[in-house]
Write a protein that holds these residues in place. Structure first.
Motif, PDB file in Angstrom:
ATOM      1  N   VAL A 181     -43.766 -36.032  12.203  1.00  0.00           N
ATOM      2  CA  VAL A 181     -42.208 -36.532  11.711  1.00  0.00           C
ATOM      3  C   VAL A 181     -41.325 -36.302  12.821  1.00  0.00           C
ATOM      4  O   VAL A 181     -41.592 -35.407  13.461  1.00  0.00           O
ATOM      5  CB  VAL A 181     -41.939 -36.057  10.470  1.00  0.00           C
ATOM      6  CG1 VAL A 181     -41.690 -34.665  10.320  1.00  0.00           C
ATOM      7  CG2 VAL A 181     -40.666 -36.622   9.768  1.00  0.00           C
ATOM      8  N   ARG A 182     -40.097 -37.086  12.958  1.00  0.00           N
ATOM      9  CA  ARG A 182     -39.128 -36.957  13.842  1.00  0.00           C
ATOM     10  C   ARG A 182     -37.859 -36.824  12.996  1.00  0.00           C
ATOM     11  O   ARG A 182     -37.833 -37.713  12.285  1.00  0.00           O
ATOM     12  CB  ARG A 182     -39.080 -37.843  14.927  1.00  0.00           C
ATOM     13  CG  ARG A 182     -37.760 -38.048  15.838  1.00  0.00           C
ATOM     14  CD  ARG A 182     -37.308 -36.722  16.688  1.00  0.00           C
ATOM     15  NE  ARG A 182     -38.609 -36.231  17.486  1.00  0.00           N
ATOM     16  CZ  ARG A 182     -38.478 -36.764  18.808  1.00  0.00           C
ATOM     17  NH1 ARG A 182     -37.980 -37.699  19.002  1.00  0.00           N
ATOM     18  NH2 ARG A 182     -39.503 -36.523  19.826  1.00  0.00           N
ATOM     19  N   PHE A 183     -36.975 -35.963  13.085  1.00  0.00           N
ATOM     20  CA  PHE A 183     -35.977 -35.536  12.239  1.00  0.00           C
ATOM     21  C   PHE A 183     -34.688 -36.432  13.078  1.00  0.00           C
ATOM     22  O   PHE A 183     -34.755 -36.526  14.215  1.00  0.00           O
ATOM     23  CB  PHE A 183     -35.375 -34.422  11.831  1.00  0.00           C
ATOM     24  CG  PHE A 183     -36.620 -33.516  10.885  1.00  0.00           C
ATOM     25  CD1 PHE A 183     -37.213 -32.428  11.474  1.00  0.00           C
ATOM     26  CD2 PHE A 183     -36.744 -34.105   9.677  1.00  0.00           C
ATOM     27  CE1 PHE A 183     -38.208 -31.864  10.810  1.00  0.00           C
ATOM     28  CE2 PHE A 183     -37.512 -33.336   8.879  1.00  0.00           C
ATOM     29  CZ  PHE A 183     -38.448 -32.396   9.656  1.00  0.00           C
ATOM     30  N   VAL A 184     -33.723 -37.132  12.357  1.00  0.00           N
ATOM     31  CA  VAL A 184     -32.500 -37.772  12.948  1.00  0.00           C
ATOM     32  C   VAL A 184     -31.447 -37.366  11.665  1.00  0.00           C
ATOM     33  O   VAL A 184     -31.657 -36.494  10.990  1.00  0.00           O
ATOM     34  CB  VAL A 184     -32.829 -39.240  12.867  1.00  0.00           C
ATOM     35  CG1 VAL A 184     -33.833 -39.523  13.937  1.00  0.00           C
ATOM     36  CG2 VAL A 184     -33.410 -39.846  11.301  1.00  0.00           C
ATOM     37  N   ASN A 185     -30.215 -38.165  11.551  1.00  0.00           N
ATOM     38  CA  ASN A 185     -29.152 -37.609  10.835  1.00  0.00           C
ATOM     39  C   ASN A 185     -28.927 -38.747   9.779  1.00  0.00           C
ATOM     40  O   ASN A 185     -27.817 -38.097   8.814  1.00  0.00           O
ATOM     41  CB  ASN A 185     -27.997 -37.430  11.820  1.00  0.00           C
ATOM     42  CG  ASN A 185     -28.509 -36.263  12.832  1.00  0.00           C
ATOM     43  OD1 ASN A 185     -28.358 -34.986  12.357  1.00  0.00           O
ATOM     44  ND2 ASN A 185     -28.566 -36.516  14.128  1.00  0.00           N
ATOM     45  N   SER A 208     -40.834 -40.591  22.404  1.00  0.00           N
ATOM     46  CA  SER A 208     -40.255 -39.459  23.632  1.00  0.00           C
ATOM     47  C   SER A 208     -40.191 -38.221  23.091  1.00  0.00           C
ATOM     48  O   SER A 208     -39.763 -37.900  21.958  1.00  0.00           O
ATOM     49  CB  SER A 208     -39.082 -39.963  24.303  1.00  0.00           C
ATOM     50  OG  SER A 208     -38.548 -39.095  25.450  1.00  0.00           O
ATOM     51  N   PRO A 209     -40.498 -37.082  23.828  1.00  0.00           N
ATOM     52  CA  PRO A 209     -40.933 -37.017  25.024  1.00  0.00           C
ATOM     53  C   PRO A 209     -42.754 -37.039  25.322  1.00  0.00           C
ATOM     54  O   PRO A 209     -43.167 -36.997  26.349  1.00  0.00           O
ATOM     55  CB  PRO A 209     -40.622 -35.692  25.596  1.00  0.00           C
ATOM     56  CG  PRO A 209     -40.680 -34.767  24.330  1.00  0.00           C
ATOM     57  CD  PRO A 209     -40.295 -35.580  23.290  1.00  0.00           C
ATOM     58  N   ALA A 210     -43.129 -37.243  23.870  1.00  0.00           N
ATOM     59  CA  ALA A 210     -44.613 -37.438  23.911  1.00  0.00           C
ATOM     60  C   ALA A 210     -45.148 -38.762  24.636  1.00  0.00           C
ATOM     61  O   ALA A 210     -46.262 -39.146  25.123  1.00  0.00           O
ATOM     62  CB  ALA A 210     -45.132 -37.355  22.430  1.00  0.00           C
ATOM     63  N   GLY A 211     -44.282 -39.632  24.428  1.00  0.00           N
ATOM     64  CA  GLY A 211     -44.768 -41.264  24.734  1.00  0.00           C
ATOM     65  C   GLY A 211     -43.195 -41.936  25.321  1.00  0.00           C
ATOM     66  O   GLY A 211     -42.280 -41.191  25.352  1.00  0.00           O
ATOM     67  N   PRO A 212     -43.321 -43.153  25.496  1.00  0.00           N
ATOM     68  CA  PRO A 212     -42.288 -43.800  26.281  1.00  0.00           C
ATOM     69  C   PRO A 212     -41.129 -44.260  25.365  1.00  0.00           C
ATOM     70  O   PRO A 212     -40.026 -44.811  25.866  1.00  0.00           O
ATOM     71  CB  PRO A 212     -43.202 -45.090  26.877  1.00  0.00           C
ATOM     72  CG  PRO A 212     -44.100 -45.338  25.829  1.00  0.00           C
ATOM     73  CD  PRO A 212     -44.634 -44.027  25.350  1.00  0.00           C
TER      74      PRO A 212
END
Ligand code: KE4
Length: 435
Positions: free
Chosen positions: A95-99, A273-277
């Protein structure tokens, strides 16, 4: 401030009133700046499933802020919350956290397009996924409430890449995929629709979308910003037993502070990003203050769900059993009092998210999609809203929203709400008397 508000739904414009300004919230209750108290069913439009100002959330946030709110560096709490989500949502191992929910959906669409190299997105009429350019097309919630389901300011080049289908219409989705399948990056859907009021998927509908996306190499995105941790600890994907490729989250995972998240299969998420593009970033993403508010709320749900009386938000009963019982009590109370008042009403619900549809002259016996919802009598809802407000009950000021019950609500609150509704239905019937 445009319209005097920070978000359109709060303006009460659609119900012809000036907005109420709130001084404080406590448990299931709100107090406005004039000292009026209300039983609250807005609950910040979903995040406050444990109630306003829950003691455990307050204590956790106070402790964290004494150590700082945001560092611009990694902190352990991001890992702890990510691990919690992955533990209860098998479809979200990464997961990626945002706001915000909007940011989660925006990022999920970019990831889907980046991962597939395809331009087209399929959405359902009436679904609201935040104020995302590509999705402000026949969008529900405040966009429909304020008469602008498709917003100006979005170039045709963007809109032309968005394909619309009715919710609960598998044949329409099949037709769009057979015509455009090779160009479709993703289909996004609220698996249990909340933003035209609560509309449940018909049996097999979500499974058909899953099969269609798999067959055409498109990404299935469940927007669970509202339903995640609301309808079950594992969200609508747990209830419906359909696993999307990407899930968008928000609201409850922030416990009342600004948080959103998107997550899914690792081979997809590792393209971010930063794992991928695929680039996506955020100054306050994963800030420890918001993380601890969300984590504390989720732990209250989990401990209650696990029947751990020591930490449960409520009694030792399972949180979702408690919420289901309160939701059912409210639904039956509304149905009975509307029938007694001979007001045409269809109440639809999933656990603790519920909507009474004022079907008016439409004769609808169920609301299956956007067209059904638009046929409802919004003026009747406006009269009901005002009568309930006068009766000390705060509802979403729109027919096209869900009401939310929290673990802080009690059977007494529900019964008082039903009593107020019985009077309010009389007001609904006498439009002339409203002046
Ligand atoms: P936010 O950007 O408002 O945090 O989340 C957008 C969003 C995305 N997806 C779903 C399914 C949502 O319900 C929402 C936001 N819901 C509305 C209420 N229907 C928020 C209330 C408002 O706009 O003020």
């Amino acid at each position: 401030m445009p319209g005097g508000v920070s978000s359109p739904v709060r303006s009460f414009k659609s119900v012809g009133l000036s907005p109420v300004f709130i001084k404080s919230g406590q448990g299931a209750y709100l107090t406005d700046v004039d000292g009026n108290n209300y039983v609250d069913y807005v609950m910040s439009y979903g995040p406050l499933i444990a109630g306003h100002a829950h003691p455990a959330v307050r204590a956790a946030v106070a402790k964290q802020i004494s150590r700082g709110s945001s560092f611009g560096c990694c902190s352990e709490l991001e890992i702890t919350l990510a691990t919690f989500i992955a533990g209860v949502m098998p479809g979200v191992p990464m997961v990626r956290f945002v706001n915000s929910g909007t940011e989660a959906v925006t990022s999920a669409l970019r990831l889907a397009r980046g991962a597939t190299g395809r331009p087209l997105i399929v959405k359902c009429a009436g679904c609201y996924h935040g104020h995302v350019d590509a999705l402000l097309v026949q969008a529900g919630s405040g966009a429909t409430t304020h008469g602008q389901p498709s917003s100006p300011g979005i170039p045709d080049a963007v809109i032309n890449n968005t394909l619309l289908v009715p919710f609960n219409d598998a044949a329409a989705a099949e037709a769009v995929f057979s015509q455009h399948g090779g160009q479709i990056a993703a289909m996004i859907v609220e698996p249990i629709l909340g933003n035209i009021g609560v509309v449940l998927p018909e049996a097999g509908y979500l499974a058909r979308l899953r099969e269609l996306c798999s067959r055409h190499g498109a990404i299935l995105i469940f927007d669970e910003v509202m339903t995640g941790f609301r309808v079950a600890l594992g969200g609508a994907q747990q209830l419906q037993q359909v696993q999307p490729d990407i899930t968008c989250l928000g609201k409850i995972i922030g416990g009342g502070l600004p948080v959103g998240a998107y997550g899914g299969r690792e081979e997809l998420m590792n393209q971010v990003s930063p794992a991928g593009p695929v680039y996506q970033a955020g100054t306050l993403s994963g800030n420890p203050l918001a993380m601890i508010a969300g984590l504390t709320t989720l732990r209250l749900l989990q401990s209650a769900a696990a029947g751990d009386a020591a930490n449960a938000a409520n009694s030792s009963q399972d949180a979702y059993v408690v919420l289901e019982a309160l939701g059912s009590r409210l639904q039956h109370g509304l149905e009975k009092s509307a029938a007694r008042a001979e007001v045409p009403l269809v109440v639809q619900r999933c656990g603790s998210m519920i909507t009474p549809f004022f079907t008016g002259q439409s004769g609808k016996e169920s609301i299956k999609n956007y067209a059904d919802a638009l046929a409802c009598d919004t003026q009747a809802y406006a009269r009901f809203f005002k009568a309930m407000l006068d009766g000390g009950v705060m509802l979403p000021p729109s027919q096209f929203e869900a009401w939310f019950i929290s673990l802080a609500h009690t059977e007494v609150d529900i019964d008082q709400t039903v009593e107020a509704a019985a009077k309010a239905f009389e007001a609904v019937k006498q439009p002339a008397a409203q002046g």
